[in-house]
Scaffold this motif. Sequence first.
Motif, short mmCIF file in Angstrom:
data_model
loop_
_atom_site.label_atom_id
_atom_site.label_comp_id
_atom_site.label_asym_id
_atom_site.label_seq_id
_atom_site.Cartn_x
_atom_site.Cartn_y
_atom_site.Cartn_z
N GLY A 54 22.77 42.89 -45.61
CA GLY A 54 21.23 42.53 -44.82
C GLY A 54 20.31 41.66 -45.65
O GLY A 54 19.98 40.84 -45.04
N SER A 55 19.94 42.04 -46.80
CA SER A 55 19.24 41.35 -47.54
C SER A 55 19.83 39.85 -48.09
O SER A 55 19.01 38.73 -48.19
N ALA A 56 21.10 39.96 -48.32
CA ALA A 56 21.66 38.52 -48.59
C ALA A 56 21.75 37.83 -47.43
O ALA A 56 21.44 36.56 -47.47
N ALA A 57 21.87 38.25 -46.10
CA ALA A 57 21.82 37.60 -44.94
C ALA A 57 20.41 36.91 -44.57
O ALA A 57 20.27 36.04 -44.15
N TYR A 58 19.37 37.79 -44.79
CA TYR A 58 18.31 37.28 -44.46
C TYR A 58 17.69 36.27 -45.42
O TYR A 58 17.16 35.21 -45.04
N ALA A 59 18.25 36.31 -46.70
CA ALA A 59 17.66 35.24 -47.79
C ALA A 59 18.56 33.89 -47.35
O ALA A 59 17.97 32.83 -47.51
N VAL A 60 19.99 33.99 -47.11
CA VAL A 60 20.74 32.72 -46.82
C VAL A 60 20.16 32.10 -45.66
O VAL A 60 20.00 30.95 -45.44
N SER A 61 19.87 33.11 -44.49
CA SER A 61 19.54 32.33 -43.16
C SER A 61 18.19 31.75 -43.39
O SER A 61 18.06 30.82 -42.72
N GLU A 62 17.33 32.10 -44.43
CA GLU A 62 15.98 31.52 -44.28
C GLU A 62 15.91 30.35 -45.04
O GLU A 62 15.20 29.51 -44.89
N VAL A 63 17.03 30.23 -46.03
CA VAL A 63 17.35 28.75 -46.83
C VAL A 63 17.62 28.02 -45.85
O VAL A 63 17.15 26.89 -45.85
N PHE A 64 18.55 28.32 -44.75
CA PHE A 64 18.90 27.12 -44.08
C PHE A 64 18.22 27.13 -42.34
O PHE A 64 18.57 26.33 -41.66
N GLY A 65 17.20 28.01 -42.39
CA GLY A 65 16.52 28.09 -41.24
C GLY A 65 17.32 28.65 -39.94
O GLY A 65 17.01 28.09 -38.85
N TRP A 66 18.38 29.34 -40.19
CA TRP A 66 18.93 29.93 -39.04
C TRP A 66 18.28 31.21 -38.47
O TRP A 66 17.41 31.68 -39.25
N ALA A 67 18.63 31.61 -37.34
CA ALA A 67 18.26 32.70 -36.82
C ALA A 67 18.50 34.12 -37.67
O ALA A 67 19.59 34.04 -38.12
#
Length: 425
Positions: free
Chosen positions: A315-328
Amino acid sequence: MQEIPRAQAGSLLQRLWRGLGPGLVTGAADDDPSGIATHSQIGAQFGYALSWTFVLSFPLMVVIQEVAAQIGCVTGRGIAHNLRRHYSPWLLRSVVTLLLVANIVNLGADLGAMGSALQLLIGGPEQLYTLLFGGVCIVLEVWLSYPRYAAVLKWTTLSLFSYVAVVFVADVPWDIALKSLIVPHIDLTGPSAMAMVAILGTTISPYLFFWQAGQEVEEQHRHHAKPLCITPKTAGPELARIRLDTIVGMAFSSLVSLAIVFATAATLHSHGIVDVATSAQAAEALRPIAGEFAFALFALGIIGTGLLAVPVLTGSAAYAVSEVFGWAETLDAKPNDARAFYATIAVATMLGAALNFIGLDPVRALYWAAVVNGVLAAPLMAVMMLIVRNPRVMGRLTLSRSMAIWGWAATAVMAAASLAFFILN
């Protein structure tokens, strides 16, 4: 003294339990199978000598996790999102890349430890169990609604009490154990310095910063609340809740870590076993010394904490990656509404599981994952302190001066530990 009625006491406990959330889960996830292996190795190799480091790390854990939670709650955005908006792109990419590497290695070690623990308990194919645990974690994280999933994680924290039970089974010399908490034993050698970095790396871990900040944002979405920077007059109760939640969570984490060190020091170290490769090996080594009950508790604890920690890592990895690319970036969305976010969770889990099929050395993976976390933590903590003191980011709710002093002290301790490791090794 006036006695509190039983019904009223129960009501108080229920309110306290309901008020706990991201901080409690974050603290419990800190004692993942990787951390269990590291703490087992510390207890086996050094006995009680390094117990004082957990007392030192406790206030540092509290302040830096509270900083992470305040970033999420005040801004309504995660750490990577704030980095993207206010700081250099190269800094964002470097931090997230290192986080992904450390998290995937941790995932591989944790899933492998869970498979090994189940194999010790019931026999059968260890690698199949590893894959099954990975699949179960993906399904739960993707398909359960956020409120239900948060409740599952919260109740899973109770599995950590198995390690407290092991301490009472082991023959702990409490006079020596308690003295080790208040009288520092400092040994300026390479192994000791590496052990201290590993302890700090497993107690103050970067993935926990991203997770707790992200969970505070999730809680705001769940309650349809606005970020505190928009409604600063309502900040008092929320910041008080964050502080209590974080203190309880980090206290829980520290007590469980000490329980593991005390248990392995009283059993393995006292019987001349000074080297354990994995958390599963630590459990197996307990069997002839402390008995079947202690062995089973230790092994079941590995599985329980793994089921808690794997979703936090992914989850922490998904939050970080999604925030980088502006994903939901929310666990509350349906899979079709946040495909990239959930895909990151699935891919990270599968990559971690795959490491167990390419000859990954569990000893090196567990220990070096902790060291990588320790080295990455100091610069990330410095950036977080800059964020939380920046009025452009936090509005009127910048971190207080006293909290800032403690936050920078935590950052300095992590930097010093990392520097000592490189000098002495």
